[in-house]
Design an enzyme around this catalytic site. Structure first.
Site, PDB file in Angstrom:
ATOM      1  N   HIS A  35       0.845  -1.202   0.000  1.00  0.00           N
ATOM      2  CA  HIS A  35       0.000   0.000   0.000  1.00  0.00           C
ATOM      3  C   HIS A  35       0.883   1.257   0.000  1.00  0.00           C
ATOM      4  CE1 HIS A  35      -4.012   1.875   1.328  1.00  0.00           C
ATOM      5  NE2 HIS A  35      -3.162   2.895   1.293  1.00  0.00           N
TER       6      HIS A  35
ATOM      7  N   HIS B 185      -9.768   1.419  -0.137  1.00  0.00           N
ATOM      8  CA  HIS B 185      -9.548   2.123   1.127  1.00  0.00           C
ATOM      9  C   HIS B 185     -10.875   2.143   1.893  1.00  0.00           C
ATOM     10  CE1 HIS B 185      -5.883   3.643  -0.686  1.00  0.00           C
ATOM     11  NE2 HIS B 185      -5.596   4.392   0.355  1.00  0.00           N
TER      12      HIS B 185
ATOM     13  N   GLU C 134     -10.742   3.718   7.466  1.00  0.00           N
ATOM     14  CA  GLU C 134      -9.710   4.681   7.870  1.00  0.00           C
ATOM     15  C   GLU C 134     -10.450   5.887   8.467  1.00  0.00           C
ATOM     16  OE1 GLU C 134      -7.756   6.661   4.612  1.00  0.00           O
ATOM     17  OE2 GLU C 134      -5.998   7.230   5.797  1.00  0.00           O
TER      18      GLU C 134
ATOM     19  N   HIS D  91       1.186   4.998  -2.257  1.00  0.00           N
ATOM     20  CA  HIS D  91       0.729   5.890  -3.336  1.00  0.00           C
ATOM     21  C   HIS D  91       1.960   6.507  -3.986  1.00  0.00           C
ATOM     22  CE1 HIS D  91      -3.517   5.871  -1.899  1.00  0.00           C
ATOM     23  NE2 HIS D  91      -2.921   5.609  -0.751  1.00  0.00           N
TER      24      HIS D  91
ATOM     25  N   ASP E 276       1.950   3.987   3.082  1.00  0.00           N
ATOM     26  CA  ASP E 276       0.921   4.873   2.519  1.00  0.00           C
ATOM     27  C   ASP E 276       1.547   6.024   1.718  1.00  0.00           C
ATOM     28  OD1 ASP E 276      -1.761   5.370   2.104  1.00  0.00           O
ATOM     29  OD2 ASP E 276      -2.158   6.245   4.063  1.00  0.00           O
ATOM     30  N   ASP E 277       1.974   7.073   2.408  1.00  0.00           N
ATOM     31  CA  ASP E 277       2.568   8.261   1.767  1.00  0.00           C
ATOM     32  C   ASP E 277       3.762   8.685   2.625  1.00  0.00           C
ATOM     33  OD1 ASP E 277       0.119   8.845  -0.103  1.00  0.00           O
ATOM     34  OD2 ASP E 277      -0.726   8.699   1.919  1.00  0.00           O
TER      35      ASP E 277
HETATM   36  N1  ADE Z   1      -4.582   8.999  -0.848  1.00  0.00           N
HETATM   37  C1  ADE Z   1      -3.329   9.078  -0.417  1.00  0.00           C
HETATM   38  N2  ADE Z   1      -3.237   8.720   0.868  1.00  0.00           N
HETATM   39  C2  ADE Z   1      -4.492   8.400   1.269  1.00  0.00           C
HETATM   40  C3  ADE Z   1      -5.064   7.953   2.477  1.00  0.00           C
HETATM   41  N3  ADE Z   1      -4.336   7.754   3.571  1.00  0.00           N
HETATM   42  N4  ADE Z   1      -6.394   7.746   2.515  1.00  0.00           N
HETATM   43  C4  ADE Z   1      -7.141   7.948   1.423  1.00  0.00           C
HETATM   44  N5  ADE Z   1      -6.654   8.361   0.255  1.00  0.00           N
HETATM   45  C5  ADE Z   1      -5.343   8.586   0.165  1.00  0.00           C
HETATM   46 ZN    ZN Z   2      -3.647   4.891   1.038  1.00  0.00          ZN
END
Ligand code: ADE
Ligand code: ZN
Length: 325
Positions: A7, A187, A190, A9, A268-269
Protein backbone atom coordinates in the site's frame (compact mmCIF):
# COMPACT_ATOMS: atom_id res chain seq x y z
CA UNK A 1 15.00 -7.79 7.02
CA UNK A 2 13.44 -8.01 3.53
CA UNK A 3 10.06 -6.31 3.37
CA UNK A 4 6.97 -6.39 1.15
CA UNK A 5 4.81 -3.31 0.84
CA UNK A 6 1.28 -3.54 -0.56
CA UNK A 7 0.00 0.00 0.00
CA UNK A 8 2.03 2.91 -1.36
CA UNK A 9 0.73 5.89 -3.34
CA UNK A 10 3.35 6.78 -5.94
CA UNK A 11 2.72 10.55 -5.77
CA UNK A 12 2.36 10.34 -1.99
CA UNK A 13 5.84 8.84 -1.80
CA UNK A 14 7.42 11.82 -3.59
CA UNK A 15 10.17 13.33 -1.43
CA UNK A 16 9.34 17.02 -0.80
CA UNK A 17 12.74 18.11 -2.18
CA UNK A 18 11.92 16.28 -5.42
CA UNK A 19 8.57 18.07 -5.76
CA UNK A 20 10.15 21.45 -4.84
CA UNK A 21 12.88 20.96 -7.44
CA UNK A 22 10.35 20.14 -10.16
CA UNK A 23 8.21 23.15 -9.17
CA UNK A 24 11.27 25.42 -9.47
CA UNK A 25 12.20 23.96 -12.87
CA UNK A 26 8.66 24.62 -14.12
CA UNK A 27 8.25 27.95 -12.30
CA UNK A 28 5.12 26.73 -10.52
CA UNK A 29 4.59 28.34 -7.11
CA UNK A 30 3.51 25.73 -4.58
CA UNK A 31 5.64 27.12 -1.74
CA UNK A 32 2.57 27.17 0.56
CA UNK A 33 2.54 23.38 0.87
CA UNK A 34 5.92 23.26 2.62
CA UNK A 35 6.91 24.23 6.17
CA UNK A 36 10.10 26.06 7.17
CA UNK A 37 12.04 22.79 7.33
CA UNK A 38 10.96 21.96 3.77
CA UNK A 39 8.54 19.20 4.75
CA UNK A 40 4.95 18.95 3.55
CA UNK A 41 2.61 21.02 5.70
CA UNK A 42 -1.07 20.14 6.24
CA UNK A 43 -3.61 20.57 9.04
CA UNK A 44 -5.69 17.41 8.81
CA UNK A 45 -6.60 14.61 6.41
CA UNK A 46 -8.74 16.80 4.16
CA UNK A 47 -5.99 19.43 3.99
CA UNK A 48 -3.53 16.59 3.33
CA UNK A 49 -5.59 15.61 0.26
CA UNK A 50 -5.34 19.22 -1.02
CA UNK A 51 -1.59 19.40 -0.39
CA UNK A 52 -1.19 16.00 -2.08
CA UNK A 53 -3.03 17.25 -5.16
CA UNK A 54 -1.01 20.49 -5.21
CA UNK A 55 2.26 18.54 -5.00
CA UNK A 56 1.05 16.25 -7.77
CA UNK A 57 0.25 19.23 -10.01
CA UNK A 58 3.97 19.66 -10.81
CA UNK A 59 4.14 16.11 -12.23
CA UNK A 60 3.07 16.92 -15.76
CA UNK A 61 4.82 14.45 -18.07
CA UNK A 62 5.73 10.76 -18.39
CA UNK A 63 9.39 11.65 -17.81
CA UNK A 64 8.45 13.34 -14.50
CA UNK A 65 6.82 10.08 -13.44
CA UNK A 66 9.89 8.11 -14.53
CA UNK A 67 12.05 10.32 -12.32
CA UNK A 68 9.53 10.00 -9.49
CA UNK A 69 9.47 6.21 -9.78
CA UNK A 70 13.26 6.06 -9.59
CA UNK A 71 13.36 8.36 -6.54
CA UNK A 72 10.64 6.40 -4.74
CA UNK A 73 12.13 2.98 -5.44
CA UNK A 74 15.55 4.12 -4.23
CA UNK A 75 13.97 5.03 -0.88
CA UNK A 76 12.04 1.77 -0.70
CA UNK A 77 15.10 -0.33 -1.54
CA UNK A 78 17.06 1.51 1.16
CA UNK A 79 14.44 0.28 3.66
CA UNK A 80 14.90 -3.31 2.51
CA UNK A 81 11.72 -3.48 0.42
CA UNK A 82 12.00 -6.30 -2.13
CA UNK A 83 8.46 -6.12 -3.50
CA UNK A 84 6.12 -3.17 -3.69
CA UNK A 85 2.64 -2.54 -5.08
CA UNK A 86 1.98 1.12 -5.76
CA UNK A 87 -1.22 2.99 -6.45
CA UNK A 88 -1.28 4.85 -9.77
CA UNK A 89 -3.99 7.27 -10.81
CA UNK A 90 -4.76 8.02 -14.46
CA UNK A 91 -6.45 11.16 -13.01
CA UNK A 92 -2.98 12.57 -12.37
CA UNK A 93 -1.32 10.86 -15.35
CA UNK A 94 -2.87 12.51 -18.40
CA UNK A 95 -6.34 13.30 -17.04
CA UNK A 96 -7.72 9.77 -17.68
CA UNK A 97 -7.04 9.98 -21.42
CA UNK A 98 -6.20 6.40 -22.42
CA UNK A 99 -3.49 7.33 -24.94
CA UNK A 100 -1.79 9.63 -22.45
CA UNK A 101 -2.15 7.06 -19.67
CA UNK A 102 -0.37 4.44 -21.80
CA UNK A 103 2.56 6.83 -22.21
CA UNK A 104 2.78 7.51 -18.48
CA UNK A 105 2.55 3.81 -17.73
CA UNK A 106 5.31 3.01 -20.23
CA UNK A 107 7.62 5.56 -18.55
CA UNK A 108 6.83 4.25 -15.05
CA UNK A 109 7.43 0.64 -16.10
CA UNK A 110 10.75 1.48 -17.73
CA UNK A 111 11.91 3.20 -14.55
CA UNK A 112 10.70 0.24 -12.47
CA UNK A 113 12.54 -2.25 -14.72
CA UNK A 114 15.70 -0.21 -14.33
CA UNK A 115 15.34 -0.19 -10.53
CA UNK A 116 14.77 -3.96 -10.56
CA UNK A 117 17.98 -4.49 -12.55
CA UNK A 118 19.89 -2.13 -10.24
CA UNK A 119 18.52 -2.91 -6.77
CA UNK A 120 16.49 -6.10 -7.25
CA UNK A 121 13.29 -4.36 -6.05
CA UNK A 122 10.14 -5.52 -7.88
CA UNK A 123 7.28 -3.06 -8.45
CA UNK A 124 3.73 -3.68 -9.66
CA UNK A 125 0.89 -1.19 -10.19
CA UNK A 126 -2.64 -0.95 -8.83
CA UNK A 127 -4.77 1.60 -10.64
CA UNK A 128 -6.82 3.61 -8.24
CA UNK A 129 -9.79 5.88 -8.72
CA UNK A 130 -10.29 8.80 -6.37
CA UNK A 131 -13.51 8.70 -4.39
CA UNK A 132 -14.06 12.45 -4.07
CA UNK A 133 -13.59 12.89 -7.83
CA UNK A 134 -16.87 10.98 -8.19
CA UNK A 135 -18.20 7.85 -9.98
CA UNK A 136 -18.08 9.31 -13.53
CA UNK A 137 -14.35 9.91 -13.42
CA UNK A 138 -13.91 6.54 -11.74
CA UNK A 139 -15.51 4.89 -14.79
CA UNK A 140 -12.94 6.50 -17.08
CA UNK A 141 -10.21 5.38 -14.69
CA UNK A 142 -11.60 1.84 -14.75
CA UNK A 143 -11.51 1.83 -18.55
CA UNK A 144 -7.82 2.87 -18.42
CA UNK A 145 -7.29 0.05 -15.93
CA UNK A 146 -9.12 -2.56 -18.01
CA UNK A 147 -7.24 -1.56 -21.17
CA UNK A 148 -3.83 -1.84 -19.49
CA UNK A 149 -4.52 -4.80 -17.20
CA UNK A 150 -1.89 -7.50 -17.40
CA UNK A 151 1.30 -8.74 -15.86
CA UNK A 152 2.30 -5.31 -14.51
CA UNK A 153 -0.98 -3.56 -13.77
CA UNK A 154 -2.32 -6.17 -11.40
CA UNK A 155 -5.07 -4.48 -9.43
CA UNK A 156 -7.73 -1.81 -9.12
CA UNK A 157 -8.70 0.20 -6.08
CA UNK A 158 -10.22 3.35 -4.67
CA UNK A 159 -8.56 6.00 -2.51
CA UNK A 160 -9.45 9.56 -1.52
CA UNK A 161 -12.07 10.93 0.85
CA UNK A 162 -13.88 7.98 2.43
CA UNK A 163 -16.72 10.29 3.43
CA UNK A 164 -17.52 11.14 -0.22
CA UNK A 165 -20.30 8.88 -1.53
CA UNK A 166 -20.71 5.15 -0.93
CA UNK A 167 -18.74 2.17 -2.24
CA UNK A 168 -21.75 1.01 -4.30
CA UNK A 169 -21.57 4.28 -6.31
CA UNK A 170 -18.40 2.79 -7.79
CA UNK A 171 -19.84 -0.63 -8.58
CA UNK A 172 -19.59 -0.23 -12.37
CA UNK A 173 -15.91 0.60 -12.13
CA UNK A 174 -15.10 -2.33 -9.88
CA UNK A 175 -17.10 -4.75 -12.05
CA UNK A 176 -15.28 -3.44 -15.13
CA UNK A 177 -11.89 -3.94 -13.46
CA UNK A 178 -12.82 -7.43 -12.19
CA UNK A 179 -13.97 -8.49 -15.66
CA UNK A 180 -10.59 -7.35 -17.01
CA UNK A 181 -8.92 -9.78 -14.61
CA UNK A 182 -7.73 -7.23 -12.07
CA UNK A 183 -7.58 -8.01 -8.36
CA UNK A 184 -9.43 -5.60 -6.10
CA UNK A 185 -8.75 -3.52 -3.00
CA UNK A 186 -10.46 -0.48 -1.46
CA UNK A 187 -9.55 2.12 1.13
CA UNK A 188 -12.07 1.69 3.95
CA UNK A 189 -12.16 1.77 7.73
CA UNK A 190 -9.71 4.68 7.87
CA UNK A 191 -12.11 7.65 8.13
CA UNK A 192 -15.24 5.53 8.09
CA UNK A 193 -16.18 2.96 10.73
CA UNK A 194 -16.94 -0.78 10.52
CA UNK A 195 -19.90 -0.27 8.15
CA UNK A 196 -17.59 1.33 5.62
CA UNK A 197 -15.46 -1.85 5.67
CA UNK A 198 -18.57 -4.03 5.33
CA UNK A 199 -19.82 -1.96 2.36
CA UNK A 200 -16.47 -2.25 0.57
CA UNK A 201 -16.41 -6.02 1.10
CA UNK A 202 -20.04 -6.74 0.29
CA UNK A 203 -20.76 -4.17 -2.44
CA UNK A 204 -17.42 -4.00 -4.26
CA UNK A 205 -16.35 -7.58 -3.45
CA UNK A 206 -12.75 -6.57 -2.83
CA UNK A 207 -10.28 -9.12 -1.46
CA UNK A 208 -8.06 -6.65 0.41
CA UNK A 209 -8.89 -3.56 2.42
CA UNK A 210 -6.66 -0.49 2.51
CA UNK A 211 -6.32 0.39 6.22
CA UNK A 212 -9.45 -1.35 7.60
CA UNK A 213 -8.24 -0.62 11.12
CA UNK A 214 -11.51 0.84 12.35
CA UNK A 215 -13.00 -2.64 12.04
CA UNK A 216 -11.71 -2.93 15.60
CA UNK A 217 -14.79 -0.95 16.70
CA UNK A 218 -16.93 -4.03 15.93
CA UNK A 219 -15.54 -7.35 17.14
CA UNK A 220 -18.12 -9.33 15.13
CA UNK A 221 -16.61 -7.78 12.00
CA UNK A 222 -13.10 -8.52 13.26
CA UNK A 223 -14.04 -12.21 13.60
CA UNK A 224 -15.57 -12.15 10.11
CA UNK A 225 -12.38 -10.65 8.64
CA UNK A 226 -10.32 -13.34 10.36
CA UNK A 227 -12.63 -16.12 9.09
CA UNK A 228 -12.78 -14.81 5.53
CA UNK A 229 -9.02 -14.28 5.47
CA UNK A 230 -9.45 -10.69 4.32
CA UNK A 231 -6.07 -9.03 4.22
CA UNK A 232 -5.69 -5.55 5.68
CA UNK A 233 -3.09 -3.18 4.24
CA UNK A 234 -2.38 -1.47 7.55
CA UNK A 235 -0.40 1.78 7.58
CA UNK A 236 0.14 2.53 11.28
CA UNK A 237 2.47 5.53 10.89
CA UNK A 238 -0.03 7.14 8.50
CA UNK A 239 -2.92 6.64 10.95
CA UNK A 240 -0.91 8.11 13.81
CA UNK A 241 0.39 11.09 11.78
CA UNK A 242 -3.19 11.87 10.67
CA UNK A 243 -4.48 11.66 14.24
CA UNK A 244 -6.70 8.58 14.03
CA UNK A 245 -4.76 7.03 16.94
CA UNK A 246 -2.69 8.99 19.45
CA UNK A 247 0.24 6.60 19.88
CA UNK A 248 1.78 3.44 18.44
CA UNK A 249 0.67 1.43 21.46
CA UNK A 250 -2.93 2.63 20.96
CA UNK A 251 -2.93 1.49 17.32
CA UNK A 252 -5.22 -1.54 16.78
CA UNK A 253 -2.80 -3.52 14.59
CA UNK A 254 -1.64 -5.46 17.66
CA UNK A 255 -5.18 -6.49 18.61
CA UNK A 256 -6.13 -7.30 15.00
CA UNK A 257 -3.08 -9.54 14.68
CA UNK A 258 -3.80 -11.24 18.01
CA UNK A 259 -7.40 -11.88 16.91
CA UNK A 260 -6.23 -13.68 13.78
CA UNK A 261 -6.82 -11.00 11.16
CA UNK A 262 -4.33 -11.13 8.29
CA UNK A 263 -2.47 -7.85 8.62
CA UNK A 264 0.34 -6.42 6.52
CA UNK A 265 2.34 -3.22 7.05
CA UNK A 266 2.84 -0.34 4.61
CA UNK A 267 3.76 3.35 4.66
CA UNK A 268 0.92 4.87 2.52
CA UNK A 269 2.57 8.26 1.77
CA UNK A 270 5.89 8.02 3.62
CA UNK A 271 7.35 11.57 3.44
CA UNK A 272 4.00 13.09 4.38
CA UNK A 273 4.01 11.00 7.53
CA UNK A 274 7.76 11.17 8.24
CA UNK A 275 8.05 7.44 7.93
CA UNK A 276 9.79 4.60 6.08
CA UNK A 277 9.25 0.83 6.14
CA UNK A 278 12.24 0.55 8.47
CA UNK A 279 10.67 3.04 10.87
CA UNK A 280 7.30 1.22 10.78
CA UNK A 281 9.01 -2.04 11.70
CA UNK A 282 11.05 -0.42 14.48
CA UNK A 283 8.05 1.31 16.04
CA UNK A 284 5.89 -1.85 15.86
CA UNK A 285 8.64 -3.93 17.45
CA UNK A 286 8.85 -1.39 20.29
CA UNK A 287 5.10 -0.94 20.77
CA UNK A 288 4.03 -4.60 20.64
CA UNK A 289 7.22 -6.49 21.45
CA UNK A 290 7.03 -8.08 18.03
CA UNK A 291 10.00 -10.30 17.24
CA UNK A 292 11.47 -11.44 13.92
CA UNK A 293 8.94 -14.30 13.77
CA UNK A 294 5.99 -11.88 13.69
CA UNK A 295 7.58 -9.82 10.95
CA UNK A 296 8.26 -13.00 8.98
CA UNK A 297 4.54 -13.83 9.30
CA UNK A 298 3.65 -10.35 8.01
CA UNK A 299 5.92 -10.88 4.98
CA UNK A 300 4.37 -14.26 4.20
CA UNK A 301 0.87 -12.81 4.52
CA UNK A 302 1.85 -10.00 2.14
CA UNK A 303 3.34 -12.47 -0.32
CA UNK A 304 0.16 -14.60 -0.30
CA UNK A 305 -1.99 -11.49 -0.74
CA UNK A 306 0.20 -9.87 -3.42
CA UNK A 307 -1.56 -9.37 -6.74
CA UNK A 308 1.44 -10.37 -8.91
CA UNK A 309 1.67 -13.64 -10.84
CA UNK A 310 2.97 -16.90 -9.40
CA UNK A 311 6.35 -16.68 -11.17
CA UNK A 312 7.03 -13.34 -9.50
CA UNK A 313 5.85 -14.78 -6.16
CA UNK A 314 8.33 -17.64 -6.49
CA UNK A 315 11.18 -15.16 -7.02
CA UNK A 316 10.14 -13.21 -3.92
CA UNK A 317 9.63 -16.38 -1.86
CA UNK A 318 13.20 -17.46 -2.62
CA UNK A 319 14.52 -14.12 -1.35
CA UNK A 320 12.45 -14.44 1.82
CA UNK A 321 13.62 -18.01 2.40
CA UNK A 322 17.26 -17.02 1.95
CA UNK A 323 16.86 -14.16 4.45
CA UNK A 324 15.06 -16.23 7.06
CA UNK A 325 17.18 -19.40 6.69
N1 ADE B 1 -4.58 9.00 -0.85
C1 ADE B 1 -3.33 9.08 -0.42
N2 ADE B 1 -3.24 8.72 0.87
C2 ADE B 1 -4.49 8.40 1.27
C3 ADE B 1 -5.06 7.95 2.48
N3 ADE B 1 -4.34 7.75 3.57
N4 ADE B 1 -6.39 7.75 2.52
C4 ADE B 1 -7.14 7.95 1.42
N5 ADE B 1 -6.65 8.36 0.26
C5 ADE B 1 -5.34 8.59 0.16
ZN1 ZN C 1 -3.65 4.89 1.04
Amino acid sequence: MPKLELHLHLEGAAPPAFIRGLAQEKKIDISGIFDEAGNYRYKDFWDFLKVYEAATSVLTSPSDYARLTRAVLEESAASGVIYSECFLSPDFCGGRDLGAWREYLHAIREAADQAERQDGIILRGIITCIRHFGPEKARETAVCAAETAGDWIVGFGIAGDEKAGKPRDFLWSFDCAREAGLRLTAHAGEWGGPDSVRDALNDLRVERIGHGVRAIEDLVLVDELAERGTVLEVCPGSNIALGIYPTWRAHPIGQLYDRGVKVTVSTDDPPFFHTTMTREYDRLADAFDWDAGVFETLSRTALDAAFCDSKTKTTIAKKLEAAHA
